[in-house]
Structure formats: C-alpha cells, structure tokens
Scaffold this motif. Structure first.
Motif, short mmCIF file in Angstrom:
data_model
loop_
_atom_site.label_atom_id
_atom_site.label_comp_id
_atom_site.label_asym_id
_atom_site.label_seq_id
_atom_site.Cartn_x
_atom_site.Cartn_y
_atom_site.Cartn_z
N ASN A 1 39.32 46.26 50.94
CA ASN A 1 38.46 47.02 50.57
C ASN A 1 39.28 48.41 50.27
O ASN A 1 39.11 49.29 49.28
CB ASN A 1 37.41 47.67 51.58
CG ASN A 1 36.37 46.44 51.52
OD1 ASN A 1 36.38 45.47 50.81
ND2 ASN A 1 35.46 46.39 52.49
N LEU B 1 40.76 33.19 49.15
CA LEU B 1 40.39 33.36 50.49
C LEU B 1 39.57 32.34 51.06
O LEU B 1 38.84 31.91 50.47
CB LEU B 1 39.40 34.78 50.82
CG LEU B 1 40.11 36.05 50.71
CD1 LEU B 1 39.26 37.29 51.18
CD2 LEU B 1 41.29 36.12 52.20
N MET C 1 39.49 43.22 44.50
CA MET C 1 39.84 42.06 44.87
C MET C 1 39.90 41.03 43.67
O MET C 1 38.88 40.73 43.09
CB MET C 1 38.87 41.37 46.07
CG MET C 1 39.55 40.16 46.90
SD MET C 1 38.32 39.28 47.54
CE MET C 1 37.32 40.02 48.52
N SER C 2 41.14 40.33 43.84
CA SER C 2 41.20 39.46 42.49
C SER C 2 41.04 38.03 43.51
O SER C 2 40.68 37.96 44.41
CB SER C 2 42.62 39.24 41.97
OG SER C 2 43.62 39.12 43.31
N GLY C 3 41.16 36.87 42.48
CA GLY C 3 40.96 35.66 42.88
C GLY C 3 39.53 35.12 43.56
O GLY C 3 38.41 35.93 42.82
N SER C 4 39.42 34.44 44.45
CA SER C 4 38.08 33.82 44.88
C SER C 4 38.02 33.48 46.05
O SER C 4 38.82 33.48 47.14
CB SER C 4 37.53 32.61 43.90
OG SER C 4 38.62 31.58 44.30
N VAL C 5 36.69 33.22 46.81
CA VAL C 5 36.53 32.99 48.22
C VAL C 5 36.00 31.63 48.33
O VAL C 5 35.13 31.17 47.46
CB VAL C 5 35.43 33.99 48.71
CG1 VAL C 5 35.23 33.62 50.13
CG2 VAL C 5 36.05 35.52 48.49
N CYS D 1 29.99 46.03 55.11
CA CYS D 1 31.13 46.25 54.15
C CYS D 1 32.49 45.28 54.56
O CYS D 1 33.15 45.11 53.59
CB CYS D 1 31.80 47.69 54.42
SG CYS D 1 32.69 47.89 55.71
N MET E 1 39.64 42.27 55.64
CA MET E 1 38.63 42.97 54.55
C MET E 1 38.90 44.44 54.71
O MET E 1 38.60 45.14 53.35
CB MET E 1 37.07 42.93 55.01
CG MET E 1 36.63 41.28 54.70
SD MET E 1 36.81 40.98 53.22
CE MET E 1 35.54 41.67 52.27
N ARG F 1 33.63 37.34 45.70
CA ARG F 1 34.36 38.29 46.54
C ARG F 1 33.49 39.39 46.89
O ARG F 1 34.00 40.48 47.64
CB ARG F 1 35.56 38.94 45.47
CG ARG F 1 36.47 37.83 45.12
CD ARG F 1 37.13 38.34 43.81
NE ARG F 1 36.61 38.76 42.65
CZ ARG F 1 36.93 39.22 41.75
NH1 ARG F 1 38.10 39.45 41.63
NH2 ARG F 1 36.07 39.20 40.53
N THR G 1 30.92 41.74 48.90
CA THR G 1 30.52 41.88 50.43
C THR G 1 28.98 42.16 50.31
O THR G 1 28.23 42.20 49.24
CB THR G 1 31.28 43.36 50.87
OG1 THR G 1 30.71 44.55 50.09
CG2 THR G 1 32.65 43.42 50.80
N LEU H 1 31.84 39.05 53.80
CA LEU H 1 31.63 38.30 52.54
C LEU H 1 30.48 37.89 52.34
O LEU H 1 29.90 36.96 53.31
CB LEU H 1 32.70 37.39 52.16
CG LEU H 1 34.08 38.01 52.24
CD1 LEU H 1 35.28 36.96 52.39
CD2 LEU H 1 34.37 38.67 50.76
#
Lengths: 170, 289
Positions: B38, B47, B1-5, A62, B34, A22, A24, A65
């Motif tokens: 943020n 995501l 942010m929780s979870g993952s990408v 920002c 985003m 997660r 950035t 990812l």
C-alpha cells in the motif's frame, strides 16, 4: 491484471462482485460497493479507521485482500443498525458525544462491537491480571483503552469514547 | 500493486502456485506485506494467499512438543489452553500491534519476516524452536537459530512454505517483557523472554531488537542456572544481586545499534533491567491467597 468473481455477504446482503485480485476489502467496499462509511486513514494498518467485522471479528480492511473473503460475512458501520434502530454502541457514542470530526468513528464503532464480543468470550488482554477472567460486566476503563488501542482519534475524543464503550455494555 | 493474487485453499495449492514464477510471494495476514504494498514501496508479482490453507491453521500437542501452525494468529496465541502451555508466547502476542493486527497477523509471518523486532522471536529463541518447512523437494526442518540468518534474512528457499513451528512444552515459569514508546502499535526498542525448564534445570533467555537476529545469553543462563534451588524452584536472592548480575550478563550477549527508535546504550541498559525483572518474576514466591 487478473480479475476474479467473488461471492460474499456484506451487511446481511449477498453480493457477487467482479474484482481485480489485488483489491483490498476497503477499496472493494468504498469504490465498488458504494459503502463509504469505512474510512481510509493511513492505508497501512495503524489508524483503525477502516476496521470492519469479518465473521464478527474485527479486521483492518486496508490490509485484507478481497479475494481471500470468498463466502465470508462482512459487517461495516452501515450494517450495525437494525433499520432505524441504532446499535447500542452507536447510541452510546451519540449520548456520550464520543467524537469530534467523526472520521475515525466508523472504525471505532466496528472495533467496539468486535471488542465487546471478544470480552464476552473471555479473551484476556495485556492488562488483564494473570489468572483473572474478564467479562463484559467487569470491564474497566484500562481494559477499554488497551482493547481499543488499534483505533486512533486525532481529535483526541478518547475521554468520551471510553465512557461511551463502557456505557454500551448495558 | 502489479501482478495478481492467487488464493491457495491447501498447502499443495500454495506449493503449486509458488512454482508459477520466481516473483511469487506468500501472504497470510498481510500485516507486514500489505503495508509495503500500500505504501508503494514494493510491487509484488504473484501473491499467493495462504490464509485459507487448513494445514497451516491451529496448533496441536505432539508428545512433549507443541506444534504451532504457521497460520496461527496472535489472537489465537493469546488465550486458552495454548496460553497456559506457552505463557511467554501469549504475553508476547498480547503486545503485538493492535487487536485488529492480532486477529490477522500470523506466527509464520513473524518468523519468515525475520525482523530483529519480531515479537514472537525472543520467545521462540528461548524455547529452541524448530521450523518445519515444505517445498518442492519435500519437507525439512530448520532450527530457528539457523533459520534466521540476519536482518529480514532467512534460510527459506525458493518455492518453500513454513508450515509449522515446534516448541517444547516445559514445566516452569515464563516471562516476556518489552520496551517501546507506547503500549500499542509500536515497534519494540528491546524485548526479553525468560523461560524456566524445571525438569531440565535450565533458565533460558531470548533477547530481541538488540542484535541483527534474536540472541541467547549462554553465560547468563549458566550463571543463574547454577544458583537456582531446583527442588524448590526458587532463587535465593534477597538483595537482588543475582538478578542484577544476570541482567548484566544478558546485556553483554547483545550487540545493539543506534537508530531512530533508540540508542545502543539505552538498549543495553533496558535489556539488563528487563532480564533482571523477568528472572525475579520467574522465581518469586507465589502470593499467599
């Protein structure tokens, strides 16, 4: 919380990092790679202080990812100079006194470098007259203002930033 | 942010990743999503990044149509051959956010976000764009006017990905005008796109930020279409009355609201002025060299 191994080039140096998926790009640069030149201003894509170059194109650190940049080449303000030789845009900012507090400057510098490349490739802007072609040599103040509009300066140093960018063309 | 990408490197990988759970969301340029993340306004589960899925990138000609990949960035719409083929889309793209935003933000993101202020939507609406979708059940198409259902609401179903947007390649002038409080980094107060189809003998108009969804103005289109000299591609309007009436009819097709950016009354007036200006520009005599 998932983590991932990421391989990318930052300022010409190959870096292998383990990142929370997660993260950035801005947080990766500042918190993990110790490159604190790129600034966190608004953290939602409005101020431009986190502008870095990815494959020569300016992006907002920002909003990107880090895991999407596997194999990418990232340039930050720390990577603009060639050793002790400042980049022409950096030199021009010093000569024109194109800052006051300096917080937006890293983003302004990276943005100007990316912008001059876009102009060199003939990218038009909203102020380019229809049918006209743009070039670095014919770039005027209006074009610079429009093309640098993604970088805010709360001190209001624009009156010196625009001449600095124009001077950096040479 | 929780979870993952998860990074999808192909459309199939993206579709697979979306099956992983009902909270999976796509992200491309991240210029809308985003910001929400943020700001802490939204906590995504999984995501799925489609920035690197090649099937979604670029654009190509398909007969009389242009197929715009959903991963096409605003910067790519602004220039080159595509800007010559769909000039109103290029004009709209050049007004989006900032250059940095335009290097990242995508057409697909603009369509799926379906904000009333989405900058490409008036142009796509005027062009009768068709949205191409891939999903667990295969592929399907949805006309944009049906796809966008309300403020930030679309016809996209669970597990689906917008892959492309199809627009016609038209012969004729195109104009896009936008009103905002400043030039850059602004959410529009109103937008008007006018597209001339010299072969179909129609003038089409799309309006944004003046109703929950982008709107057309059929009465205005018929009114001005009947007054154009299609042989010469000119509109005889020495006093500007036709353009002004067109503008009024376009404004009547909208249903704007008062909000923190503007008032309904101002929006109606701005739509009329922009539409009149756009149609005048579309039919003005070319300047002699």
């Amino acid at each position: 919380m998932a983590r991932m191994s990421l391989d990318l080039t930052v300022n010409g140096e190959r870096r292998k990092v383990d990142v929370d998926t997660r993260t950035t790009v801005l947080d990766l640069l500042r918190e993990q790679l110790g490159l604190t030149g790129s600034k966190k201003g608004c953290d939602h894509g409005q101020c431009g202080a986190c502008t870095v170059l990815v494959a020569g194109r300016r992006v907002l650190g920002c909003l990107v990812l880090a895991v999407t940049l596997e194999g990418a080449e990232v340039t930050t303000v720390e990577g603009l100079a060639d050793g002790d030789d400042l980049h022409p845009v950096q030199r021009a900012f010093l000569d024109a006194d194109a800052f006051q507090c300096g917080y937006c400057t890293p983003g302004q510098l990276c943005s100007a470098v990316g912008m001059l490349r876009e102009v060199g490739e003939g990218w038009p802007s909203v102020v380019t007259p229809p049918g006209a072609t743009v070039s670095v040599s014919s770039l005027g103040p209006d074009e610079v203002r429009e093309r640098m509009s993604g970088n805010l300066c709360r001190c209001g140093a624009y009156v010196n930033i625009v001449p600095a960018v124009l001077a950096a063309r040479r | 942010m929780s979870g993952s990408v998860t990074v999808a490197r192909s459309l199939d990988q993206a579709l697979d990743a979306l099956r992983s759970g009902p909270d999976a969301r796509l992200v491309a340029g991240g210029t809308d999503l985003m910001v929400e993340v943020n700001a802490g306004r939204w906590q995504p589960g999984t995501l799925v990044s489609v920035d690197r899925a090649p099937e979604l990138r670029g654009w190509h000609r398909d007969g009389d149509e242009i197929v715009l990949g959903s991963g096409l960035t605003y910067a790519e719409m602004e220039r080159g051959e595509l800007a010559r083929l769909v000039p109103a889309l290029a004009q709209a793209a050049r007004t989006v956010g900032s250059p940095q935003i335009r290097n990242a933000g995508t057409l697909g993101g603009n369509v799926v976000t379906a904000s009333p202020a989405g900058d490409t939507l008036p142009v796509l609406t005027a062009l009768d764009a068709v949205v191409q979708i891939a999903g667990p059940e295969g592929t399907r198409i949805s006309p944009l006017r049906e796809f966008v259902r309300g403020v930030k609401r679309t016809d996209l179903r669970a597990g689906e990905v917008v892959t492309a947007v199809r627009v016609p390649a038209l012969r004729g002038a195109q104009e896009f005008l936008k009103v905002g409080t400043r030039n850059a980094m602004v959410i529009s107060v109103v937008m008007v796109a006018v597209v001339v189809d010299l072969d179909g003998h129609t003038v089409r108009v799309g309006v944004g930020s003046a109703a929950p969804v982008p709107v057309r103005a059929p009465l205005a289109e018929e009114y001005v279409g009947a007054l154009v000299d299609w042989e010469r591609a000119r509109m005889d309007d020495p006093t500007g009355e036709v353009a002004a009436q067109f503008g009024e009819l376009v404004a009547q097709a909208t249903s704007p609201i008062d909000d923190h950016r503007s008032t309904a009354a101002y929006r109606r007036r701005a739509v009329a002025v922009c539409a009149a200006r756009a149609v005048r520009r579309a039919f003005q005599e070319p300047e002699s060299p």
